[in-house]
Design a protein around this motif. Structure first.
Motif, PDB file in Angstrom:
ATOM      1  N   VAL A 138       0.857  -1.182   0.000  1.00 32.62           N
ATOM      2  CA  VAL A 138       0.000   0.000   0.000  1.00 32.62           C
ATOM      3  C   VAL A 138       0.895   1.234   0.000  1.00 32.62           C
ATOM      4  O   VAL A 138       1.732   1.397   0.901  1.00 32.62           O
ATOM      5  N   CYS A 139       0.759   2.087  -1.013  1.00 28.48           N
ATOM      6  CA  CYS A 139       1.530   3.345  -1.090  1.00 28.48           C
ATOM      7  C   CYS A 139       3.033   3.118  -0.895  1.00 28.48           C
ATOM      8  O   CYS A 139       3.701   3.866  -0.173  1.00 28.48           O
ATOM      9  N   GLY A 140       3.554   2.068  -1.522  1.00 29.71           N
ATOM     10  CA  GLY A 140       4.988   1.794  -1.449  1.00 29.71           C
ATOM     11  C   GLY A 140       5.442   1.171  -0.151  1.00 29.71           C
ATOM     12  O   GLY A 140       6.649   1.090   0.100  1.00 29.71           O
ATOM     13  N   ALA A 141       4.527   0.696   0.662  1.00 28.79           N
ATOM     14  CA  ALA A 141       4.881   0.050   1.928  1.00 28.79           C
ATOM     15  C   ALA A 141       4.390  -1.401   1.931  1.00 28.79           C
ATOM     16  O   ALA A 141       3.200  -1.653   1.709  1.00 28.79           O
ATOM     17  N   LEU A 142       5.306  -2.321   2.176  1.00 32.02           N
ATOM     18  CA  LEU A 142       4.979  -3.742   2.248  1.00 32.02           C
ATOM     19  C   LEU A 142       4.342  -4.043   3.603  1.00 32.02           C
ATOM     20  O   LEU A 142       4.885  -3.685   4.651  1.00 32.02           O
ATOM     21  N   HIS A 143       3.182  -4.708   3.591  1.00 32.70           N
ATOM     22  CA  HIS A 143       2.491  -5.131   4.809  1.00 32.70           C
ATOM     23  C   HIS A 143       2.442  -6.670   4.812  1.00 32.70           C
ATOM     24  O   HIS A 143       1.894  -7.266   3.877  1.00 32.70           O
ATOM     25  N   VAL A 144       3.004  -7.283   5.829  1.00 38.99           N
ATOM     26  CA  VAL A 144       3.059  -8.745   5.905  1.00 38.99           C
ATOM     27  C   VAL A 144       2.130  -9.235   7.014  1.00 38.99           C
ATOM     28  O   VAL A 144       2.200  -8.744   8.155  1.00 38.99           O
ATOM     29  N   ALA A 145       1.251 -10.169   6.663  1.00 40.18           N
ATOM     30  CA  ALA A 145       0.305 -10.741   7.625  1.00 40.18           C
ATOM     31  C   ALA A 145       0.848 -12.059   8.168  1.00 40.18           C
ATOM     32  O   ALA A 145       1.393 -12.874   7.419  1.00 40.18           O
ATOM     33  N   TYR A 146       0.660 -12.268   9.461  1.00 38.00           N
ATOM     34  CA  TYR A 146       1.164 -13.463  10.139  1.00 38.00           C
ATOM     35  C   TYR A 146       0.022 -14.206  10.811  1.00 38.00           C
ATOM     36  O   TYR A 146      -1.006 -13.630  11.166  1.00 38.00           O
ATOM     37  N   ASN A 147       0.241 -15.509  10.988  1.00 38.01           N
ATOM     38  CA  ASN A 147      -0.742 -16.356  11.639  1.00 38.01           C
ATOM     39  C   ASN A 147       0.027 -17.423  12.412  1.00 38.01           C
ATOM     40  O   ASN A 147       1.221 -17.276  12.667  1.00 38.01           O
ATOM     41  N   THR A 148      -0.629 -18.499  12.774  1.00 37.93           N
ATOM     42  CA  THR A 148       0.021 -19.636  13.434  1.00 37.93           C
ATOM     43  C   THR A 148      -0.258 -20.878  12.617  1.00 37.93           C
ATOM     44  O   THR A 148      -1.152 -20.896  11.764  1.00 37.93           O
ATOM     45  N   ARG A 149       0.498 -21.928  12.850  1.00 37.15           N
ATOM     46  CA  ARG A 149       0.301 -23.158  12.073  1.00 37.15           C
ATOM     47  C   ARG A 149      -1.074 -23.755  12.313  1.00 37.15           C
ATOM     48  O   ARG A 149      -1.666 -24.344  11.419  1.00 37.15           O
ATOM     49  N   LEU A 150      -1.592 -23.620  13.511  1.00 34.18           N
ATOM     50  CA  LEU A 150      -3.006 -23.911  13.754  1.00 34.18           C
ATOM     51  C   LEU A 150      -3.732 -22.577  13.587  1.00 34.18           C
ATOM     52  O   LEU A 150      -3.580 -21.684  14.416  1.00 34.18           O
ATOM     53  N   PRO A 151      -4.475 -22.395  12.461  1.00 30.78           N
ATOM     54  CA  PRO A 151      -4.984 -21.068  12.093  1.00 30.78           C
ATOM     55  C   PRO A 151      -5.679 -20.342  13.233  1.00 30.78           C
ATOM     56  O   PRO A 151      -6.521 -20.899  13.937  1.00 30.78           O
ATOM     57  N   SER A 152      -5.308 -19.101  13.416  1.00 31.64           N
ATOM     58  CA  SER A 152      -5.855 -18.249  14.459  1.00 31.64           C
ATOM     59  C   SER A 152      -6.214 -16.902  13.842  1.00 31.64           C
ATOM     60  O   SER A 152      -6.556 -16.836  12.661  1.00 31.64           O
ATOM     61  N   ARG A 153      -6.052 -15.828  14.588  1.00 34.00           N
ATOM     62  CA  ARG A 153      -6.402 -14.498  14.087  1.00 34.00           C
ATOM     63  C   ARG A 153      -5.208 -13.875  13.376  1.00 34.00           C
ATOM     64  O   ARG A 153      -4.150 -13.705  13.971  1.00 34.00           O
ATOM     65  N   SER A 154      -5.370 -13.537  12.099  1.00 31.67           N
ATOM     66  CA  SER A 154      -4.282 -12.961  11.316  1.00 31.67           C
ATOM     67  C   SER A 154      -4.020 -11.520  11.747  1.00 31.67           C
ATOM     68  O   SER A 154      -4.945 -10.813  12.153  1.00 31.67           O
ATOM     69  N   ARG A 155      -2.764 -11.101  11.626  1.00 32.16           N
ATOM     70  CA  ARG A 155      -2.428  -9.726  11.951  1.00 32.16           C
ATOM     71  C   ARG A 155      -1.239  -9.265  11.129  1.00 32.16           C
ATOM     72  O   ARG A 155      -0.354 -10.059  10.816  1.00 32.16           O
ATOM     73  N   VAL A 156      -1.233  -7.989  10.755  1.00 32.03           N
ATOM     74  CA  VAL A 156      -0.078  -7.375  10.107  1.00 32.03           C
ATOM     75  C   VAL A 156       0.843  -6.887  11.214  1.00 32.03           C
ATOM     76  O   VAL A 156       0.482  -6.007  11.990  1.00 32.03           O
ATOM     77  N   GLN A 157       2.035  -7.467  11.292  1.00 28.19           N
ATOM     78  CA  GLN A 157       2.952  -7.046  12.352  1.00 28.19           C
ATOM     79  C   GLN A 157       4.337  -6.692  11.827  1.00 28.19           C
ATOM     80  O   GLN A 157       5.274  -6.527  12.609  1.00 28.19           O
ATOM     81  N   CYS A 158       4.461  -6.568  10.493  1.00 32.20           N
ATOM     82  CA  CYS A 158       5.696  -6.054   9.923  1.00 32.20           C
ATOM     83  C   CYS A 158       5.348  -5.198   8.710  1.00 32.20           C
ATOM     84  O   CYS A 158       4.644  -5.655   7.803  1.00 32.20           O
ATOM     85  N   VAL A 159       5.834  -3.951   8.715  1.00 29.22           N
ATOM     86  CA  VAL A 159       5.612  -3.023   7.613  1.00 29.22           C
ATOM     87  C   VAL A 159       6.959  -2.454   7.193  1.00 29.22           C
ATOM     88  O   VAL A 159       7.738  -2.000   8.035  1.00 29.22           O
ATOM     89  N   PHE A 160       7.229  -2.494   5.879  1.00 27.95           N
ATOM     90  CA  PHE A 160       8.479  -1.957   5.345  1.00 27.95           C
ATOM     91  C   PHE A 160       8.152  -0.943   4.266  1.00 27.95           C
ATOM     92  O   PHE A 160       7.569  -1.279   3.234  1.00 27.95           O
ATOM     93  N   ASP A 161       8.523   0.329   4.508  1.00 30.15           N
ATOM     94  CA  ASP A 161       8.257   1.414   3.567  1.00 30.15           C
ATOM     95  C   ASP A 161       9.517   1.688   2.749  1.00 30.15           C
ATOM     96  O   ASP A 161      10.556   2.039   3.311  1.00 30.15           O
ATOM     97  N   VAL A 162       9.431   1.529   1.428  1.00 32.32           N
ATOM     98  CA  VAL A 162      10.626   1.675   0.589  1.00 32.32           C
ATOM     99  C   VAL A 162      11.153   3.106   0.577  1.00 32.32           C
ATOM    100  O   VAL A 162      12.343   3.334   0.344  1.00 32.32           O
TER     101      VAL A 162
END
Length: 210
Positions: A132-156
């Motif tokens: 989004v707007c030149g920023a990478l947003h990465v979503a994370y979860n667990t191997r037993l599916p749970s609630r997804s969350r974006v917890q790493c953002v990298f803005d170029v």
């Protein structure tokens, strides 16, 4: 939502035969073309397919050696093609920096690589990503599916500091996301979650306001 309603009520989906098989769930429809990934031995090709005349317009071998699955929770996706307000991107990973995700800016016309970045976002427990707007947003979860969350953002551009980035929690749905695509025109994220199409509406702020 209107397109989905019309599709289910009044018309059948058009069937398009692609000239080559695809690998993973990193494909993208952008500006009238389908961009998808073809695997040829150890290398991967980005295929640009015109949806109007149903022909391959261009293809390019992605210039990264010893690629590995980009998301720890999605073992079949080696390149995720993404689009935002600034154009076309490729999200990938290699053995050289196997712990973290890499990002590349693509020229949508020629498929040439304009620039590449090593990001601090880990592959482990990553299930999907979007730009989004030149920023990478990465979503994370667990191997037993749970609630997804974006917890790493990298803005170029470096404008958005990591501590200022919004760490988004997605509502718990069915399982885990197999694909997440941001639409810059509608400012929504279209996701596939255990066979269901999910649409997340995004509220945006300018980077200078964060």
């Amino acid at each position: 939502m209107r397109e989905f309603t019309l599709f289910s009520a009044t018309r059948k989906a058009a069937r398009i035969k692609l000239p080559y098989p695809w690998v993973g769930t990193g494909h993208l429809v952008y500006d009238g073309h389908l961009y998808y990934i073809r695997q040829q031995g150890p290398s991967f090709q980005v295929i640009k397919f015109n949806l109007a005349n149903k022909t391959v317009v261009d293809s390019s071998v992605f210039p990264a050696e010893e690629q590995i699955p980009v998301f720890g929770l999605s073992p079949f996706t080696y390149i995720e093609v993404a689009a935002d307000e600034e154009g076309l991107w490729a999200i990938y990973a290699t053995k050289e920096d196997e712990k973290n995700i890499c990002l590349a800016k693509l020229d949508p016309s020629s498929l040439d690589i304009e620039q590449m970045w090593d990001t601090p976002c880990p592959r482990e427990n990553a299930e999907g990503a979007f730009v989004v707007c030149g920023a990478l947003h990465v979503a994370y979860n667990t191997r037993l599916p749970s609630r997804s969350r974006v917890q790493c953002v990298f803005d170029v551009s470096g404008t958005l500091a990591p501590e200022d980035a919004a760490h988004v929690y997605f509502p718990k749905r069915y399982g885990s996301h197999s694909s997440m695509k941001y639409s810059p025109r509608e400012r929504q994220v279209y996701a596939w979650d255990d066979g269901y199409q999910i649409i997340y509406r995004m509220e945006m702020k300018k980077k200078t306001e964060l």
